[in-house]
Each structure stands twice: as structure tokens, then as C-alpha cells.
Design a protein around this motif. Structure first.
Motif, PDB file in Angstrom:
ATOM      1  N   VAL A  56       0.801  -1.102  -0.182  1.00  0.00           N
ATOM      2  CA  VAL A  56      -0.072  -0.019  -0.012  1.00  0.00           C
ATOM      3  C   VAL A  56       0.800   1.116   0.162  1.00  0.00           C
ATOM      4  CG1 VAL A  56      -1.931  -1.086   1.232  1.00  0.00           C
ATOM      5  CG2 VAL A  56      -0.037   0.271   2.549  1.00  0.00           C
ATOM      6  N   THR A  57       0.270   2.286  -0.216  1.00  0.00           N
ATOM      7  CA  THR A  57       0.984   3.615  -0.215  1.00  0.00           C
ATOM      8  C   THR A  57       1.387   3.959   1.204  1.00  0.00           C
ATOM      9  OG1 THR A  57      -0.278   4.598  -2.215  1.00  0.00           O
ATOM     10  CG2 THR A  57       0.945   6.224  -0.914  1.00  0.00           C
ATOM     11  N   LYS A  58       2.500   4.304   1.215  1.00  0.00           N
ATOM     12  CA  LYS A  58       3.318   4.504   2.606  1.00  0.00           C
ATOM     13  C   LYS A  58       3.256   6.205   2.840  1.00  0.00           C
ATOM     14  CE  LYS A  58       6.430   0.686   1.999  1.00  0.00           C
ATOM     15  NZ  LYS A  58       6.359   0.383   0.481  1.00  0.00           N
ATOM     16  N   PRO A  59       3.173   6.385   4.144  1.00  0.00           N
ATOM     17  CA  PRO A  59       3.395   7.920   4.356  1.00  0.00           C
ATOM     18  C   PRO A  59       4.892   8.425   4.093  1.00  0.00           C
ATOM     19  CG  PRO A  59       2.466   6.701   6.368  1.00  0.00           C
ATOM     20  CD  PRO A  59       2.916   5.756   5.362  1.00  0.00           C
ATOM     21  N   SER A  60       4.832   9.691   3.572  1.00  0.00           N
ATOM     22  CA  SER A  60       5.949  10.376   2.951  1.00  0.00           C
ATOM     23  C   SER A  60       7.304  10.259   3.978  1.00  0.00           C
ATOM     24  CB  SER A  60       5.808  11.645   2.668  1.00  0.00           C
ATOM     25  OG  SER A  60       5.468  12.490   3.744  1.00  0.00           O
ATOM     26  N   TYR A  61       6.917  10.037   5.277  1.00  0.00           N
ATOM     27  CA  TYR A  61       8.214   9.877   6.029  1.00  0.00           C
ATOM     28  C   TYR A  61       8.666   8.778   6.403  1.00  0.00           C
ATOM     29  CZ  TYR A  61       4.414   8.596   9.340  1.00  0.00           C
ATOM     30  OH  TYR A  61       3.304   8.056   9.858  1.00  0.00           O
ATOM     31  N   VAL A  62       8.170   7.616   5.985  1.00  0.00           N
ATOM     32  CA  VAL A  62       8.546   6.281   5.894  1.00  0.00           C
ATOM     33  C   VAL A  62       9.677   5.842   5.127  1.00  0.00           C
ATOM     34  CG1 VAL A  62       7.914   3.724   5.496  1.00  0.00           C
ATOM     35  CG2 VAL A  62       6.416   5.389   6.758  1.00  0.00           C
ATOM     36  N   VAL A  63      10.876   5.483   5.552  1.00  0.00           N
ATOM     37  CA  VAL A  63      11.977   5.224   5.001  1.00  0.00           C
ATOM     38  C   VAL A  63      12.026   4.123   4.131  1.00  0.00           C
ATOM     39  CG1 VAL A  63      13.276   6.463   6.704  1.00  0.00           C
ATOM     40  CG2 VAL A  63      13.291   3.972   6.607  1.00  0.00           C
ATOM     41  N   ARG A  64      12.975   3.615   2.893  1.00  0.00           N
ATOM     42  CA  ARG A  64      12.962   2.801   2.287  1.00  0.00           C
ATOM     43  C   ARG A  64      13.459   1.442   2.966  1.00  0.00           C
ATOM     44  NH1 ARG A  64      16.582   4.325  -2.388  1.00  0.00           N
ATOM     45  NH2 ARG A  64      16.373   2.051  -2.904  1.00  0.00           N
ATOM     46  N   LYS A  65      12.988   0.301   2.554  1.00  0.00           N
ATOM     47  CA  LYS A  65      13.630  -1.083   3.234  1.00  0.00           C
ATOM     48  C   LYS A  65      15.095  -1.102   2.898  1.00  0.00           C
ATOM     49  CE  LYS A  65      11.129  -4.705   2.320  1.00  0.00           C
ATOM     50  NZ  LYS A  65      10.423  -5.864   1.736  1.00  0.00           N
ATOM     51  N   GLY A  66      15.864  -1.394   3.996  1.00  0.00           N
ATOM     52  CA  GLY A  66      17.111  -1.662   3.951  1.00  0.00           C
ATOM     53  C   GLY A  66      17.879  -0.218   4.705  1.00  0.00           C
ATOM     54  N   GLN A  67      17.377   0.823   4.786  1.00  0.00           N
ATOM     55  CA  GLN A  67      17.746   1.904   5.214  1.00  0.00           C
ATOM     56  C   GLN A  67      17.812   1.815   6.829  1.00  0.00           C
ATOM     57  OE1 GLN A  67      15.769   5.437   3.597  1.00  0.00           O
ATOM     58  NE2 GLN A  67      17.352   5.328   1.685  1.00  0.00           N
ATOM     59  N   ALA A  68      18.573   2.821   7.428  1.00  0.00           N
ATOM     60  CA  ALA A  68      18.849   2.692   8.718  1.00  0.00           C
ATOM     61  C   ALA A  68      17.944   3.852   9.607  1.00  0.00           C
ATOM     62  CB  ALA A  68      20.190   3.120   9.342  1.00  0.00           C
ATOM     63  N   VAL A  69      17.293   3.764  10.696  1.00  0.00           N
ATOM     64  CA  VAL A  69      16.733   4.871  11.394  1.00  0.00           C
ATOM     65  C   VAL A  69      17.526   4.902  12.929  1.00  0.00           C
ATOM     66  CG1 VAL A  69      14.565   4.787  10.201  1.00  0.00           C
ATOM     67  CG2 VAL A  69      14.822   3.235  12.079  1.00  0.00           C
ATOM     68  N   SER A  70      17.156   5.951  13.604  1.00  0.00           N
ATOM     69  CA  SER A  70      17.531   5.968  14.991  1.00  0.00           C
ATOM     70  C   SER A  70      16.446   6.525  15.788  1.00  0.00           C
ATOM     71  CB  SER A  70      18.551   7.010  14.814  1.00  0.00           C
ATOM     72  OG  SER A  70      19.854   6.674  14.323  1.00  0.00           O
ATOM     73  N   GLY A  71      16.504   5.943  17.151  1.00  0.00           N
ATOM     74  CA  GLY A  71      15.342   6.282  17.920  1.00  0.00           C
ATOM     75  C   GLY A  71      16.000   7.820  18.803  1.00  0.00           C
ATOM     76  N   ILE A  72      14.875   8.562  18.844  1.00  0.00           N
ATOM     77  CA  ILE A  72      15.333   9.908  19.160  1.00  0.00           C
ATOM     78  C   ILE A  72      14.346  10.038  20.507  1.00  0.00           C
ATOM     79  CG2 ILE A  72      15.967  11.351  17.200  1.00  0.00           C
ATOM     80  CD1 ILE A  72      13.153  11.936  16.788  1.00  0.00           C
ATOM     81  N   GLN A  73      13.543   9.200  20.865  1.00  0.00           N
ATOM     82  CA  GLN A  73      12.667   9.542  22.077  1.00  0.00           C
ATOM     83  C   GLN A  73      12.782   7.861  22.718  1.00  0.00           C
ATOM     84  OE1 GLN A  73      11.568  12.108  23.446  1.00  0.00           O
ATOM     85  NE2 GLN A  73      11.767  13.451  21.944  1.00  0.00           N
ATOM     86  N   LYS A  74      12.253   7.920  23.761  1.00  0.00           N
ATOM     87  CA  LYS A  74      12.086   6.559  24.463  1.00  0.00           C
ATOM     88  C   LYS A  74      11.335   5.605  23.478  1.00  0.00           C
ATOM     89  CE  LYS A  74      10.486   3.940  28.567  1.00  0.00           C
ATOM     90  NZ  LYS A  74       9.787   4.188  30.036  1.00  0.00           N
ATOM     91  N   LEU A  75      11.720   4.487  23.201  1.00  0.00           N
ATOM     92  CA  LEU A  75      11.185   3.684  22.217  1.00  0.00           C
ATOM     93  C   LEU A  75      11.123   2.284  22.443  1.00  0.00           C
ATOM     94  CD1 LEU A  75      10.685   3.982  18.989  1.00  0.00           C
ATOM     95  CD2 LEU A  75      13.162   3.174  18.549  1.00  0.00           C
ATOM     96  N   GLY A  76       9.924   1.840  21.993  1.00  0.00           N
ATOM     97  CA  GLY A  76       9.711  -0.010  22.455  1.00  0.00           C
ATOM     98  C   GLY A  76      10.069  -0.856  21.091  1.00  0.00           C
ATOM     99  N   LEU A  77      10.583  -2.039  21.447  1.00  0.00           N
ATOM    100  CA  LEU A  77      10.634  -3.151  20.569  1.00  0.00           C
ATOM    101  C   LEU A  77       9.894  -4.105  20.610  1.00  0.00           C
ATOM    102  CD1 LEU A  77      12.393  -3.832  17.505  1.00  0.00           C
ATOM    103  CD2 LEU A  77      13.802  -5.082  19.275  1.00  0.00           C
ATOM    104  N   TYR A  78       8.827  -4.483  19.827  1.00  0.00           N
ATOM    105  CA  TYR A  78       7.901  -5.419  20.098  1.00  0.00           C
ATOM    106  C   TYR A  78       7.766  -6.626  19.036  1.00  0.00           C
ATOM    107  CZ  TYR A  78       6.002  -1.291  22.395  1.00  0.00           C
ATOM    108  OH  TYR A  78       5.631  -0.574  23.552  1.00  0.00           O
ATOM    109  N   ARG A  79       7.399  -7.749  19.455  1.00  0.00           N
ATOM    110  CA  ARG A  79       7.136  -8.885  18.782  1.00  0.00           C
ATOM    111  C   ARG A  79       6.202  -8.976  17.607  1.00  0.00           C
ATOM    112  NH1 ARG A  79       8.041 -10.524  24.147  1.00  0.00           N
ATOM    113  NH2 ARG A  79       9.950 -11.631  24.453  1.00  0.00           N
ATOM    114  N   GLN A  80       5.082  -8.048  17.912  1.00  0.00           N
ATOM    115  CA  GLN A  80       4.179  -8.056  16.879  1.00  0.00           C
ATOM    116  C   GLN A  80       3.775  -6.393  16.485  1.00  0.00           C
ATOM    117  OE1 GLN A  80       0.744  -9.905  18.514  1.00  0.00           O
ATOM    118  NE2 GLN A  80       1.969 -11.837  19.046  1.00  0.00           N
ATOM    119  N   ALA A  81       3.139  -6.370  15.482  1.00  0.00           N
ATOM    120  CA  ALA A  81       2.801  -4.832  14.958  1.00  0.00           C
ATOM    121  C   ALA A  81       1.935  -4.306  15.719  1.00  0.00           C
ATOM    122  CB  ALA A  81       2.400  -4.969  13.471  1.00  0.00           C
ATOM    123  N   THR A  82       0.986  -4.652  16.469  1.00  0.00           N
ATOM    124  CA  THR A  82       0.132  -4.355  17.462  1.00  0.00           C
ATOM    125  C   THR A  82       0.712  -4.292  18.811  1.00  0.00           C
ATOM    126  OG1 THR A  82      -1.918  -5.173  16.148  1.00  0.00           O
ATOM    127  CG2 THR A  82      -2.134  -4.427  18.589  1.00  0.00           C
TER     128      THR A  82
END
Length: 593
Positions: free
Chosen positions: A433-459
Motif C-alpha cells: 500500500v501507499t506509505k506515508p511520505s516520512y517512511v524510509v525505504r527498506k534496508g535503510q537505517a533509522v535511529s530512536g530520538i525518544q524512548k522507544l519500544g521494540l515489539y514482537r508484533q505490529a500491534t
């Protein structure tokens, strides 16, 4: 210098001055030539300062600040050089509030000009040119001078580059739309260069310019004349373009922040603060009839929660959620918000406390509304405008305002037959589907700038959270590689990522994180920063080749480098210095200066 000296009150009638013919004929280049022109000071004041506005205000200021015996005050015919010899080191503190057409001679009096205002839209870039030439006074005062967003950004860049700090800024009645960079305002010089040196800022009455919101929840889907928006998404819409941290306003109370937000929907930017707001798009109040108990909850109570009973936790949870939803209780008009915690994060916090101390999560928390309803949307309306005014304790002089446009998309109300049965909605896959403009491409790197959780599922839930990454300083931000996308049951976009924090106990973990740009950002620069400062404790190397091989030189932390251009390399970028050597574009190693 006190606040009263530099504050300039501008009548409403002058706040929207139009561009005049003189603005069009006096180019920026001609303006720069005039303000830097050499003139003969051994001439009458009216000849040294040929513009009558500048000359008359110089005479008035001189006679006010420099003692002269009765009958010996300077006039337009007085010799400028003789007058200044008599003035000595006196600071004349000039205010130029009327339109100037000839800036010749201002070079001689630049140190005395404290306020320039009401120059109109044609003065936009000229304001920055003037400041770059003279850097006068302990404040920047260009009210109602047509300052646009790009020029405002130019002021901030110039202040950072030249280490300008401990000044006040007055950019009232201009056309600035985004004040988010003011989150770096500092009082303590030791924090510099992370900030821009303001210790007081006035930016109320912006009459043009807006930001288009493209984050989660946009565009808002309208069925008939009604739409619903997630509370957390609406809070992002409402605060876009505003700073997110404490902004001190004076030295007497350095912890006094711009801590009040007043906002209204579908309000014309031409309306000034405290104007009555006509009824337009409204919240559906009957669905949100929760009340605020009067004071924010004391979160320190959680430390003694081991001695609580279920009733104690129920009371705490009730007060906490009421605080989270405080701004939902009012109807159309100005809404006052003290930056409440988001509803979703509040639910998550309470759920984690309940799990930790073995309490039952109250039903009122589970059922607390996390969407609000917008009504009275016309069939041809293409967007809603959220106008926000930010001020300290209700003060109009320490305020600034933003306008956020949120696009709407109208959908026909589907016809549902009586025999049709509801079907569960499955999470969409963002790859298709069409992604929001701020979503980066697959394979690119992102960094956390606030407190951030890593989850096993998308919900995201507390039970499927793998780890929390605390907010870190820039050079220690957690980094991830995007390996794919997913969407939660509610349609929220997520990144599927792999933890690439080498030498960390979390290295190699996989899971899902939010895509929201206030929590994650591109690890690598996407635009040329022009100048960078090395922030990595071990320094950085420059290389002969774009793949960062062929080491050329090592730069220690704090070194400032000039960048010629930015080049793409696979799914990252590299910075090319003016000497042709390549250096990393990783924001955790180098920072725009």
C-alpha cells in the motif's frame, strides 16, 4: 536589558502591511550596498542619513540619551561627526518603526539601532542581511517585516554558526509557520552549541504560512459530515511546528516555560489571539464527558505502590487517565493544553503498573476513548486548519502561533444490507500500500530520538514488548535497519527492524517499532548540511573512496568540516568535503553546524 525596553507593541492595523513599490525596486543587493556604503561623517545629519525616517529617529534618540544644554540639542542640520564626538560612548538605542526607503549611512549607527519594525513583506531577506552585517544589540527585533520560514531558519543557522547566545528574539507579526527548532533554546552557555542562544522569544501574530500534516491519521477520512481521529494522532496534528521542550523567558525565572497551548479548528490565520472563535468543525462532546479532577496526578505515588490496595490503584488510574484526556472535555473555541501524556501511552503505563504490582486494570482505563469525533464538516471541505497559540502563563508577549493543515478525504457511506455480516479486519501489509511520505525505504537505517519500544508484533502491547530503549544523547541513539513493514490492527504503520547497536546486549534483536517521525529519524543525512561538527568521542576518518576505503585523515571530536555535497551510496549517504574526501553522514557521529 529589560523585557520592557525591547518589547514592541504593534497596532492591529499595521500587522499585515502589504508589499509596496519601494519594496520591489529596492533589491536585496541594492539594500546590502546601501547599508555597507562609506559616507562622509563630516556633513549635516540630513546628508549623512538621507532617509528622513532614519534621520529623524536618530535626532530624537540622540537628544533623549545624550545630555545637551537647553537650546543646544542636535537638529537635522547639525554636523554628524561633531555630534558623535560629544556623545562619547552613549548608546542611543534607536527604534525605527516606520518604512525606510534609503538605508545609506546606517553603517555609522548600526550599534545604536535596537528595533526595526513595520518594513513590510519586501524586507524578508533584508532583515537577515542586516543582522549578518552588524549583529547589534542583545536582541533580534524584526516585527512585521515579512519574515518567512526560510529566513527565520537562516537566523537560527547563523546564530548556531557564530555561537550567538543570551539574546532575545522578536519575530512577531511575520509569516513563520514552524517553530519546532526553538526546542533547542538554552539559557546556560555550557549547553551551547546544542541551542540557539535565545533566552526570551516573542513570535505572536503570524499571519501567513502553514504546515501540512502528513503523519499518522492523515488524511482524515470523512463519511457524510463526520470523521473520527485517534487521540494520539490528533495531538500530533495539534502540536506540529511547536517546540517540545521548556523555553525559559527571562533570567528571574529560568524554569518558566511556554507551558500553555490554546488551539482552535478552522480559524483564519488573520484572527489574532483571544479573538472570539466562531463555531466551525466541532468535537462531539457527549462522547467525551470525562472530567479533570483539578490537579495532575502525583506520579511519585507509584514508588510506594507496594502498599496499595486495588481501590488505591483504581483512584490513581482514574486521575491519571483524566489528566491524559484533559483537552477533550471542552467544545469549539480555544482549548488549553498543558501537554498531557497521550492516551495510548497512558494506558500502556497503567497496564505495566498493574502487571508489575498484580492489580486488575480498571475497566474505565480499558474503555477510555482513544478517538475523538469531528462534526459539521462540509462536503467540499478539503482540510481542517488547527491554529495553535503557545504562550507562557497566558502572556501574549511570550507567545507564538502555528497553523497546521490536515487534509481530508471524503468517502461515500457504504450501503450495508441486513444480511451482511461483519468481518474481522486483518492488518494491512505496508509493502503493498501507499506509505506515508516520512517512511524510509527498506534496508535503510533509522535511529530512536525518544524512548522507544521494540515489539514482537505490529500491534503494540506490554505483553509483546521485547525491550525499551531509553532516550539517549545524540551520539548514543539506538540504531536499526528497516527490514520490512507492517500495520497494527488499527492501521498504524510499523517498521520491521533489526537492532544494529554493536557491542550492546540487544544487538541482533528483531521486531517492530513505530514509524512516527517524532520517535525515529533517518540515521543518515538526506540533505547537504554544508558544515558538520564531529561529535563521536573517537572522532571520524576521511577516505579517498565513497565506500570509505583509503583512509586519508583523522579528525577529533569537535572538529568542524565544510561539506561540498551529499552523495548516495547504496541505501546510505556519504558527505563529500570541500577537499574531495569522503566522510560518514551518520548523524550519531557528525552533526550539522
Amino acid at each position: 536589558m529589560s523585557l520592557s525596553l525591547i518589547m514592541l507593541t504593534i497596532p492591529h492595523s499595521t500587522a499585515q502591511a502589504a508589499t509596496t513599490d519601494s519594496d520591489a525596486t529596492l533589491t536585496d543587493q541594492e539594500f546590502e550596498r546601501q547599508i555597507t556604503a562609506d559616507v562622509d561623517p563630516d556633513r549635516p545629519i540630513r546628508e549623512v542619513l538621507p532617509d528622513p525616517v532614519i534621520a529623524s529617529h536618530f535626532v530624537d534618540s540622540y537628544n533623549y540619551y545624550v545630555y545637551s544644554p537647553a537650546g543646544q540639542e542636535v537638529t537635522l542640520d547639525s554636523n554628524y561627526q561633531a555630534a558623535m564626538a560629544r556623545a562619547g560612548d552613549a548608546l542611543l538605542y534607536m527604534n525605527i518603526p516606520e518604512k525606510v526607503h534609503d538605508w545609506t549611512g546606517v553603517k555609522l549607527i548600526a550599534r545604536d539601532v535596537a528595533i526595526i519594525s513595520n518594513q513590510g513583506d519586501g524586507f524578508d531577506r533584508k532583515a537577515l542581511i542586516y543582522y549578518q552585517q552588524f549583529e547589534t544589540g542583545s536582541s533580534i527585533n524584526f516585527a512585521n517585516c515579512g519574515i518567512t520560514q526560510s529566513t527565520f531558519e537562516g537566523f537560527l543557522d547563523y546564530m548556531r554558526e557564530h555561537h550567538i547566545t543570551r539574546i532575545q528574539g522578536n519575530f512577531e507579526y511575520n509569516h513563520i509557520s514552524d517553530f519546532s527548532r526553538l526546542s533547542n533554546i538554552v539559557v546556560n552557555d555550557n549547553n551551547y552549541p546544542e541551542g540557539y542562544g535565545f533566552y526570551g522569544f516573542f513570535g505572536a501574530g503570524q499571519t501567513n504560512g502553514h504546515i501540512t500534516y502528513e503523519g499518522p491519521g492523515a488524511p482524515i477520512k470523512v463519511v457524510g459530515n463526520t470523521a473520527t481521529v485517534a487521540v494520539d494522532d490528533f495531538q500530533q496534528m495539534m502540536t506540529l511546528g511547536s517546540p517540545t521542550s521548556t523555553i525559559p523567558v527571562d533570567w528571574q525565572d529560568s524554569d518558566n516555560p511556554v507551558n500553555h497551548t490554546y488551539w482552535a479548528m478552522d480559524s483564519d490565520l488573520a484572527r489574532q489571539m483571544y479573538d472570539p472563535i466562531s463555531y466551525g468543525t466541532a468535537l462531539k462532546k457527549e462522547e467525551l464527558n470525562h472530567t479533570f479532577p483539578g490537579e495532575s496526578p502525583d506520579l511519585s505515588e507509584a514508588a510506594s505502590m507496594v502498599s496499595w490496595h486495588q481501590s488505591d490503584f483504581d483512584r490513581f488510574a482514574r486521575n491519571y487517565m483524566a489528566y491524559a484526556g484533559r483537552y477533550l472535555v471542552t467544545n469549539t473555541g480555544w482549548r488549553k493544553v498543558n501537554v498531557p501524556p497521550s492516551v495510548a501511552s497512558s494506558k500502556m503505563y497503567l497496564r505495566s503498573l498493574a502487571d508489575r504490582f498484580h492489580f486488575k486494570l480498571p475497566d474505565m482505563v480499558k474503555n477510555y476513548p482513544d478517538r475523538l469525533t469531528l462534526t459539521n464538516i462540509s462536503s467540499d471541505q478539503q482540510s481542517i486548519t488547527i491554529k495553535g497559540d503557545y504562550r507562557n502563563g497566558g502572556s501574549i508577549v511570550t507567545a507564538f502561533n502555528t497553523a497546521v493543515y490536515v487534509p481530508l478525504v471524503h468517502e461515500s457511506r457504504p450501503a450495508v444490507s441486513s444480511t451482511e455480516t461483519s468481518r474481522p479486519v486483518t492488518p494491512s501489509k505496508l509493502d503493498n500500500v501507499t506509505k506515508p511520505s516520512y517512511v524510509v525505504r527498506k534496508g535503510q537505517a533509522v535511529s530512536g530520538i525518544q524512548k522507544l519500544g521494540l515489539y514482537r508484533q505490529a500491534t503494540f502491547t506490554a505483553k509483546n514488548r521485547r525491550v525499551f530503549y531509553p532516550r539517549q544523547s545524540r551520539e548514543r541513539r539506538p540504531q536499526f535497519v528497516v527490514t520490512g513493514y507492517a500495520a497494527s490492527r488499527g492501521g498504524r504503520p510499523r517498521y520491521r527492524v533489526r537492532d544494529v547497536n554493536h557491542h550492546s546486549r540487544t544487538a541482533g534483536l528483531t521486531g517492530y517499532i513505530t514509524t512516527q517521525p517524532q520517535y525515529v529519524t533517518n540515521t543518515y543525512y538526506k540533505q547537504n548540511p554544508r558544515r558538520i561538527r564531529v561529535i563521536n568521542a573517537q572522532g571520524v576518518n576521511t577516505y579517498r573512496r565513497i565506500k570509505l576505503t583509503g583512509k586519508m585523515r583523522h579528525y577529533k571530536r569537535g572538529a568542524v568540516l565544510k561539506v561540498k555535497r551529499l552523495e548516495s551510496y547504496h541505501l546510505t549517504t556519504r558527505l563529500v568535503l570541500t577537499n574531495g574526501q569522503y566522510v560518514t553522514a551518520n548523524k550519531t557521529l557528525v552533526m550539522k553546524r
